[in-house]
Write a protein that holds these residues in place. Sequence first.
Motif, PDB file in Angstrom:
ATOM      1  N   GLU A  35       0.904  -1.260  -0.036  1.00 11.22           N
ATOM      2  CA  GLU A  35      -0.073  -0.016   0.039  1.00 11.22           C
ATOM      3  C   GLU A  35       0.888   1.254  -0.028  1.00 11.22           C
ATOM      4  N   ILE A  42       3.860   0.612   2.306  1.00 12.86           N
ATOM      5  CA  ILE A  42       3.441  -0.230   3.333  1.00 12.86           C
ATOM      6  C   ILE A  42       3.575  -1.719   2.959  1.00 12.86           C
ATOM      7  N   VAL A  44       2.541  -5.666   3.776  1.00  9.62           N
ATOM      8  CA  VAL A  44       1.564  -5.891   4.612  1.00  9.62           C
ATOM      9  C   VAL A  44       2.130  -7.563   5.094  1.00  9.62           C
ATOM     10  N   GLU A 116     -12.218  -2.447   6.294  1.00  5.68           N
ATOM     11  CA  GLU A 116     -11.120  -2.829   6.812  1.00  5.68           C
ATOM     12  C   GLU A 116     -11.538  -3.608   7.968  1.00  5.68           C
ATOM     13  N   GLU A 121      -1.034  -6.095  13.194  1.00  6.42           N
ATOM     14  CA  GLU A 121       0.244  -4.929  12.494  1.00  6.42           C
ATOM     15  C   GLU A 121      -0.392  -3.798  12.119  1.00  6.42           C
ATOM     16  N   SER A 122      -1.630  -3.728  11.500  1.00  3.19           N
ATOM     17  CA  SER A 122      -2.030  -2.650  10.828  1.00  3.19           C
ATOM     18  C   SER A 122      -3.396  -1.851  11.840  1.00  3.19           C
ATOM     19  N   ARG A 125      -3.397   1.873  11.394  1.00  2.00           N
ATOM     20  CA  ARG A 125      -3.810   2.430   9.967  1.00  2.00           C
ATOM     21  C   ARG A 125      -5.354   2.117   9.718  1.00  2.00           C
ATOM     22  N   ASP A 126      -5.967   0.941  10.368  1.00  3.91           N
ATOM     23  CA  ASP A 126      -7.336   0.512  10.028  1.00  3.91           C
ATOM     24  C   ASP A 126      -7.934   1.468  10.758  1.00  3.91           C
ATOM     25  N   LYS A 130      -6.484   5.158   7.641  1.00  2.00           N
ATOM     26  CA  LYS A 130      -7.257   5.028   6.514  1.00  2.00           C
ATOM     27  C   LYS A 130      -8.885   5.590   6.855  1.00  2.00           C
TER      28      LYS A 130
END
Length: 196
Positions: A35, A42, A44, A116, A121-122, A125-126, A130
């Motif tokens: 991403e 980024i 994933v 999402e 790990e994200s 961001r989620d 985002k």
Amino acid sequence: MTAESVEQPRWPMPPTDGYTVDDLFTLPDLPRHTELIDGSLILVSPQRWFHFTAIDLLVSGLRSTIPSHFKVAREMTIVLDQRNGPEPDISLIKAEARRGPLQTRFDADEVVMAVEVVSPESESRDRHTKPHKYAAAGIRHFWLVDMVSPDSHPVIQVYELAETTGTYALTGIHHDRIKVDVPYPIDIDLTAIDKL
């Protein structure tokens, strides 16, 4: 075997101003599902079983009642601007946005809803990055999917873009079943994840 003999991937030095969406689609050998957020690539991590099955459950449920003017896409890049190309787990797009089997992206104005599924790990961001960017790009609907113990069923927070603020407003939290009327009538049994 010595440390010198182990072949390491060679990543290009990032540009001073960061990468662009054009770079995202032209840099060779990027890992799948890379991403672009704020000009940074980024990478994933491998997904967990819950992540995979939650996406399958929702894609199947969304497609079961979808009107002909929409399509469901999973894990496709959404071009928000020149420095942001996130890849939502699921996107609801306008049917005319699907241009063919070699297509690799959609523009933000072609996306009706982004979904999402939170991963460890994200998570930041989620939950934060985002959704803020999706709202700023004018994507009207957003779902955030979490795993809740002890039964590991999905819980979905449903958001809608508020016209006056340009940010998402929470319209509901759904535990065992998601039943909503927008962006179209949707009814999905979330406990069916146990059967996948």
